[in-house]
Design an enzyme around this catalytic site. Structure first.
Site, PDB file in Angstrom:
ATOM      1  N   ASP A 288       0.852  -1.188   0.000  1.00 14.28           N
ATOM      2  CA  ASP A 288       0.000   0.000   0.000  1.00 14.28           C
ATOM      3  C   ASP A 288       0.889   1.240   0.000  1.00 14.28           C
ATOM      4  O   ASP A 288       2.048   1.187   0.430  1.00 14.28           O
ATOM      5  CB  ASP A 288      -0.862   0.033   1.272  1.00 14.28           C
TER       6      ASP A 288
ATOM      7  N   ARG B  57      -1.318  -0.893  -8.595  1.00 11.03           N
ATOM      8  CA  ARG B  57      -2.661  -0.408  -8.276  1.00 11.03           C
ATOM      9  C   ARG B  57      -2.634   1.123  -8.328  1.00 11.03           C
ATOM     10  O   ARG B  57      -1.824   1.755  -7.645  1.00 11.03           O
ATOM     11  CB  ARG B  57      -3.063  -0.856  -6.864  1.00 11.03           C
TER      12      ARG B  57
HETATM   13  C1  LIG Z   1      -8.636  -1.296  -3.580  1.00 12.08           C
HETATM   14  C2  LIG Z   1      -8.222   0.044  -3.078  1.00 12.08           C
HETATM   15  C3  LIG Z   1      -7.010   0.183  -2.429  1.00 12.08           C
HETATM   16  C4  LIG Z   1      -6.592   1.450  -1.999  1.00 12.08           C
HETATM   17  N1  LIG Z   1      -5.318   1.596  -1.504  1.00 12.08           N
HETATM   18  C5  LIG Z   1      -4.863   2.835  -1.228  1.00 12.08           C
HETATM   19  C6  LIG Z   1      -3.506   3.074  -0.872  1.00 12.08           C
HETATM   20  O1  LIG Z   1      -2.690   2.156  -0.785  1.00 12.08           O
HETATM   21  N2  LIG Z   1      -3.117   4.355  -0.629  1.00 12.08           N
HETATM   22  C7  LIG Z   1      -3.989   5.403  -0.714  1.00 12.08           C
HETATM   23  O2  LIG Z   1      -3.576   6.544  -0.514  1.00 12.08           O
HETATM   24  N3  LIG Z   1      -5.283   5.214  -1.028  1.00 12.08           N
HETATM   25  C8  LIG Z   1      -5.750   3.969  -1.288  1.00 12.08           C
HETATM   26  N4  LIG Z   1      -7.062   3.798  -1.649  1.00 12.08           N
HETATM   27  C9  LIG Z   1      -8.047   4.892  -1.457  1.00 12.08           C
HETATM   28  C10 LIG Z   1      -8.072   5.844  -2.636  1.00 12.08           C
HETATM   29  O3  LIG Z   1      -6.906   6.622  -2.668  1.00 12.08           O
HETATM   30  C11 LIG Z   1      -9.291   6.796  -2.545  1.00 12.08           C
HETATM   31  O4  LIG Z   1      -9.194   7.574  -1.383  1.00 12.08           O
HETATM   32  C12 LIG Z   1     -10.639   6.083  -2.524  1.00 12.08           C
HETATM   33  O5  LIG Z   1     -10.653   4.966  -3.367  1.00 12.08           O
HETATM   34  C13 LIG Z   1     -11.762   7.038  -2.999  1.00 12.08           C
HETATM   35  O6  LIG Z   1     -11.533   7.418  -4.321  1.00 12.08           O
HETATM   36  P1  LIG Z   1     -12.358   6.851  -5.584  1.00 12.08           P
HETATM   37  O7  LIG Z   1     -11.380   6.597  -6.664  1.00 12.08           O
HETATM   38  O8  LIG Z   1     -13.167   5.699  -5.190  1.00 12.08           O
HETATM   39  O9  LIG Z   1     -13.218   8.074  -6.106  1.00 12.08           O
HETATM   40  P2  LIG Z   1     -14.254   9.034  -5.376  1.00 12.08           P
HETATM   41  O10 LIG Z   1     -14.493  10.128  -6.357  1.00 12.08           O
HETATM   42  O11 LIG Z   1     -13.777   9.395  -4.015  1.00 12.08           O
HETATM   43  O12 LIG Z   1     -15.539   8.138  -5.240  1.00 12.08           O
HETATM   44  C14 LIG Z   1     -16.318   7.726  -6.345  1.00 12.08           C
HETATM   45  C15 LIG Z   1     -17.611   7.115  -5.793  1.00 12.08           C
HETATM   46  O13 LIG Z   1     -17.280   5.928  -5.029  1.00 12.08           O
HETATM   47  C16 LIG Z   1     -18.063   5.852  -3.856  1.00 12.08           C
HETATM   48  N5  LIG Z   1     -17.147   6.016  -2.677  1.00 12.08           N
HETATM   49  C17 LIG Z   1     -15.845   6.397  -2.708  1.00 12.08           C
HETATM   50  N6  LIG Z   1     -15.335   6.407  -1.449  1.00 12.08           N
HETATM   51  C18 LIG Z   1     -16.332   6.035  -0.635  1.00 12.08           C
HETATM   52  C19 LIG Z   1     -16.424   5.854   0.770  1.00 12.08           C
HETATM   53  N7  LIG Z   1     -15.391   6.054   1.575  1.00 12.08           N
HETATM   54  N8  LIG Z   1     -17.618   5.461   1.279  1.00 12.08           N
HETATM   55  C20 LIG Z   1     -18.703   5.249   0.482  1.00 12.08           C
HETATM   56  N9  LIG Z   1     -18.675   5.408  -0.859  1.00 12.08           N
HETATM   57  C21 LIG Z   1     -17.510   5.799  -1.413  1.00 12.08           C
HETATM   58  C22 LIG Z   1     -19.059   6.950  -3.936  1.00 12.08           C
HETATM   59  O14 LIG Z   1     -20.186   6.454  -4.629  1.00 12.08           O
HETATM   60  C23 LIG Z   1     -18.349   7.992  -4.768  1.00 12.08           C
HETATM   61  O15 LIG Z   1     -19.224   8.875  -5.423  1.00 12.08           O
HETATM   62  C24 LIG Z   1      -7.471   2.560  -2.122  1.00 12.08           C
HETATM   63  C25 LIG Z   1      -8.699   2.399  -2.765  1.00 12.08           C
HETATM   64  C26 LIG Z   1      -9.064   1.188  -3.259  1.00 12.08           C
HETATM   65  C27 LIG Z   1     -10.374   1.073  -3.984  1.00 12.08           C
END
Ligand SMILES: Cc1cc2nc3c(=O)[nH]c(=O)nc-3n(C[C@H](O)[C@H](O)[C@H](O)COP(=O)(O)OP(=O)(O)OC[C@H]3O[C@@H](n4cnc5c(N)ncnc54)[C@H](O)[C@@H]3O)c2cc1C
Length: 311
Positions: free
Chosen positions: A137, A187
Site C-alpha cells: 500500500d 494499483r
Molecule cells: C482497492 C483500493 C485500495 C486502496 N489503496 C490505497 C492506498 O494504498 N493508498 C492510498 O492513498 N489510497 C488507497 N485507496 C483509497 C483511494 O486513494 C481513494 O481515497 C478512494 O478509493 C476514494 O476514491 P475513488 O477513486 O473511489 O473516487 P471518489 O471520487 O472518491 O468516489 C467515487 C464514488 O465511489 C463511492 N465512494 C468512494 N469512497 C467512498 C467511501 N469512503 N464510502 C462510500 N462510498 C464511497 C461513492 O459512490 C463515490 O461517489 C485505495 C482504494 C481502493 C479502492
C-alpha cells in the site's frame, strides 16, 4: 481554513479522539460496513463469501504507524498467520495480501526502511509459497521513495510484488512510466492522504485528470494495471482503454474496498471484468475508518447521526 477532509485525516492521528471514537459502542455498527471483523476467522469468512461470488480479494491486517520493533514484528506475524490461514483454501492469486510498511517499522528513526524490508521479506516468501502475491500500500507522500525502494528489493526475488501509486501526487505519472514494465503489478488510486500543494494536486477535477493520464500510461504499458477506484467514470475509461489496447480480461483488474459499491463489484464481475475487493480486518481499524469518513461527507453524516440516535 482547514477542509473537512483535512480535519478528519488530522483526527486520524490524534490518540484522544481515537479513544473517543473507538470507545463508543455506536461506532461499531458503522465500522462493520467497512471492516468484516477483528479476527482472522472473520477475514477468512469474508474471503470465502467473496471468492464464492467470483470476486478476488486482497487482505489487509489493519495497523499502521507502529513506533517500536516489537509492534512491527507482531505485524509480520499477523501476516504469516494470515497466509497460513489462506493456504488450505487453495485460492492462489485470487487471495493476495496488502501491507502498509508503516506497520512494519518504516517510520522508526535510523533504519526504518531496512527494518520494514527485513520484516516484509518473509511475508513475500510465504505468499510466493502458496502461489500468491503481496501488494505494498502507499501511505503519506514522504514515504513514497522508501516504499518504492522496498518494492525494488522485493521484486528481485518476488517479481509479482505489487505497488500502489497515488494519482494526486505530481510525481506519479513518472513513477507509473517507470513501473509499466513486464511482470509489474500497479494499483492506481486517487490518494487518501492530505498532501500539500507543493507535492499534490488539490482539486477533484485535477486529481481525476491525473488519474486518467496515469491510467493511460499503465494500460498502454507492459505491466498488470489494477484500477483501484469506485469512480464509474474512471472505470469506464479503464475499460475503454483496455479494449483499445487489446488487453484480455485476465491482463488487468478493478479493485474496490470491502463494503463500498458492492452491487457494482458484482455487476462488473458478471460483465466479465476481474474484480478484487480490498478486505481489511483486525482491531486497529481507527485510521482506516477515518480515511473512509474523510472520502465522503455522507459517511460522516451517517456516522454522526448514529452516535446521536443511540446516546
Ligand atoms: C482497492 C483500493 C485500495 C486502496 N489503496 C490505497 C492506498 O494504498 N493508498 C492510498 O492513498 N489510497 C488507497 N485507496 C483509497 C483511494 O486513494 C481513494 O481515497 C478512494 O478509493 C476514494 O476514491 P475513488 O477513486 O473511489 O473516487 P471518489 O471520487 O472518491 O468516489 C467515487 C464514488 O465511489 C463511492 N465512494 C468512494 N469512497 C467512498 C467511501 N469512503 N464510502 C462510500 N462510498 C464511497 C461513492 O459512490 C463515490 O461517489 C485505495 C482504494 C481502493 C479502492
Amino acid at each position: 481554513m482547514l477542509s473537512q477532509k483535512a480535519l478528519l485525516l488530522g483526527a486520524a492521528r490524534r490518540p484522544e479522539l481515537r479513544r473517543l471514537v473507538t470507545g463508543n459502542p455506536a461506532t461499531r455498527r458503522v465500522v462493520d460496513r467497512f471492516v468484516p471483523g477483528e479476527t482472522l476467522e472473520d477475514a477468512l469468512a469474508a474471503v470465502r463469501r467473496l471468492t464464492g461470488e467470483g470476486i478476488a480479494v486482497t487482505l489487509d491486517h489493519l495497523g499502521e504507524g507502529v513506533t517500536d520493533r516489537a509492534e512491527a514484528t507482531r505485524s509480520r506475524d499477523a501476516y504469516l498467520a494470515l497466509l497460513e490461514g489462506l493456504a488450505p483454501l487453495g485460492l492462489g492469486r485470487a487471495a493476495e495480501v496488502s501491507v502498509k510498511l508503516s506497520a512494519f517499522g518504516q517510520a522508526l528513526p535510523g533504519g526504518g526502511t531496512d527494518l520494514a524490508l527485513e520484516l516484509v521479506r518473509p511475508v513475500a516468501e510465504a505468499a510466493t509459497a502458496i502461489g500468491t502475491t503481496v501488494t505494498l500500500d502507499m501511505e503519506e507522500s514522504t514515504t513514497v521513495d522508501s516504499t518504492l525502494a522496498v518494492l525494488a528489493e522485493l521484486r528481485r526475488d518476488h517479481p509479482g510484488t505489487g505497488a500502489v501509486l497515488q494519482a494526486a501526487l505530481h510525481r506519479t505519472e513518472e513513477d507509473a512510466a517507470a513501473l509499466a514494465v513486464p511482470g509489474s503489478r500497479v494499483r492506481l488510486v486517487k490518494g487518501a492522504y492530505d498532501e500539500p500543494p507543493s507535492v499534490a494536486f488539490q482539486g477533484r477535477h485535477e486529481v481525476d485528470a491525473a488519474y486518467a493520464r496515469c491510467l493511460g500510461v499503465l494500460v498502454r504499458g507492459a505491466g498488470y494495471p489494477m484500477v483501484g477506484s469506485h469512480d464509474p467514470r474512471l472505470i469506464a475509461i479503464a475499460r475503454r482503454l483496455a479494449g483499445q489496447t487489446g488487453r484480455t480480461p485476465d491482463s488487468w483488474e478493478v479493485q474496490m474496498l470491502y463494503g463500498i459499491r458492492p452491487g457494482e463489484q458484482r455487476r462488473l464481475t458478471d460483465a466479465g471484468v476481474c474484480v478484487r475487493a480490498y478486505v481489511p480486518y483486525g482491531a486497529d481499524w481507527y485510521g482506516y475508518f477515518m480515511r473512509r469518513l474523510a472520502e465522503r461527507p455522507a459517511n460522516l453524516r451517517f456516522f454522526l447521526r448514529s452516535l446521536v440516535t443511540t446516546s
